[in-house]
Write an enzyme that holds these catalytic residues in place. Structure first.
Site, mmCIF file in Angstrom:
data_model
loop_
_atom_site.group_PDB
_atom_site.id
_atom_site.type_symbol
_atom_site.label_atom_id
_atom_site.label_comp_id
_atom_site.label_asym_id
_atom_site.label_seq_id
_atom_site.Cartn_x
_atom_site.Cartn_y
_atom_site.Cartn_z
ATOM 1 N N LYS A 13 -30.329 32.211 32.388
ATOM 2 C CA LYS A 13 -31.550 32.155 31.714
ATOM 3 C C LYS A 13 -31.467 30.928 30.546
ATOM 4 C CE LYS A 13 -31.486 36.388 30.303
ATOM 5 N NZ LYS A 13 -30.150 36.987 30.747
ATOM 6 N N ARG A 88 -35.622 43.387 26.436
ATOM 7 C CA ARG A 88 -34.619 44.007 27.290
ATOM 8 C C ARG A 88 -34.581 45.493 27.174
ATOM 9 N NH1 ARG A 88 -30.658 39.689 25.752
ATOM 10 N NH2 ARG A 88 -28.615 39.872 27.044
ATOM 11 N N ARG A 127 -17.644 31.252 32.125
ATOM 12 C CA ARG A 127 -18.086 30.492 31.105
ATOM 13 C C ARG A 127 -17.457 30.083 29.865
ATOM 14 N NH1 ARG A 127 -24.208 32.597 29.804
ATOM 15 N NH2 ARG A 127 -23.192 34.365 28.690
ATOM 16 N N ARG A 160 -16.870 33.806 24.861
ATOM 17 C CA ARG A 160 -17.532 34.947 24.280
ATOM 18 C C ARG A 160 -16.724 36.356 24.515
ATOM 19 N NH1 ARG A 160 -23.915 34.161 25.681
ATOM 20 N NH2 ARG A 160 -23.650 36.521 25.712
ATOM 21 N N ARG A 171 -22.251 45.070 30.528
ATOM 22 C CA ARG A 171 -23.580 44.569 30.310
ATOM 23 C C ARG A 171 -24.234 44.694 31.671
ATOM 24 N NH1 ARG A 171 -21.625 38.689 28.779
ATOM 25 N NH2 ARG A 171 -24.032 38.183 28.413
#
Ligand code: AMP
Length: 213
Positions: A13, A88, A127, A160, A171
């Site tokens: 996103k 969300r 990531r 992160r 998540r």
């Protein structure tokens, strides 16, 4: 163009949002980026959000909705905006509807990026994010020119807390339980478009623009 991007964590996103915002010349509003900037600057908002973010849980709606309401007061949204990571859950979607109804700024589209969980885990665990400008890289698929350093601004890259494997599964659970229902919510309004989030970044952007025409 007043647009929402929806999709599980790791669907890309943020990456697509940067390209689409440039294409439509609209501000990119990422609630995750706003929270992370507050965390970095040690603000009260950052302190309220930190524990939830580290656990991969949603920051309470009372905090998030207020933050988005404030952001939408900024004059740069007059010609449109792209919301990334908000809403969300159904409550946030309803609150957003009412903010936009008050401002007489109805949504034009909701773009869903689809991807399966095994691909998400591969993407997120590798990531790396720039501490300074929030650009993202990947240890295997999109390596920075110099390890640990952002190609765009020279900032330091970090992993992160919520991109670590144990938090990713939490998540994904939260996405399935709380965020997925907003897909049904927007389907009913006729605003929902869906594209696959697998493939080259530029091909996905082209597909997105064509779906939004
Ligand atoms: P993101 O960068 O969009 O993956 O967001 C990172 C984290 O910020 C999420 O896991 C949540 O803890 C928090 N967050 C971002 N957007 C929202 C939202 N709309 N509602 C609640 N929490 C959010």
């Amino acid at each position: 163009m007043r647009l929402i991007l929806v999709g599980p964590p790791g669907a890309g996103k943020g990456t697509q949002a940067v390209h689409l915002a440039a294409h439509y010349k609209i501000p990119h509003i990422s609630t995750g980026d706003i929270f992370r900037a507050n965390l970095k600057n040690g603000t009260e908002l950052g302190k309220k959000a930190q524990g939830f973010m580290d656990r991969g849980e949603l920051v309470p709606d009372s905090v998030t909705n207020e933050m988005v309401k404030d952001r939408l007061e900024n004059s740069d949204v007059a010609n449109g905006f792209l919301l990334d990571g908000f809403p969300r859950n159904t409550n946030q979607a309803q609150v957003l509807d009412s903010i936009l109804a008050d401002k007489k700024m109805p949504l034009d589209a909701v773009l869903e990026l689809s991807i399966d969980n095994s691909e998400i885990i591969k993407r997120l665990s590798g990531r790396r994010t720039c501490q300074n400008c929030a650009a993202t890289f990947h240890n295997d698929f999109e390596k920075p020119k110099q390890a640990g350093v952002c190609d765009k601004c020279g900032g330091q890259l970090y992993h992160r807390e919520d991109d670590k494997e144990e938090v990713i599964s939490r998540r994904l659970e939260i996405y399935a339980e709380q965020t997925k229902p907003i897909i049904t919510y927007y389907k009913k309004t006729g605003l929902l478009k869906n594209i696959s989030a697998i493939g080259d970044v530029s091909d996905i952007t082209i597909k997105a623009i064509s779906a939004l025409k």
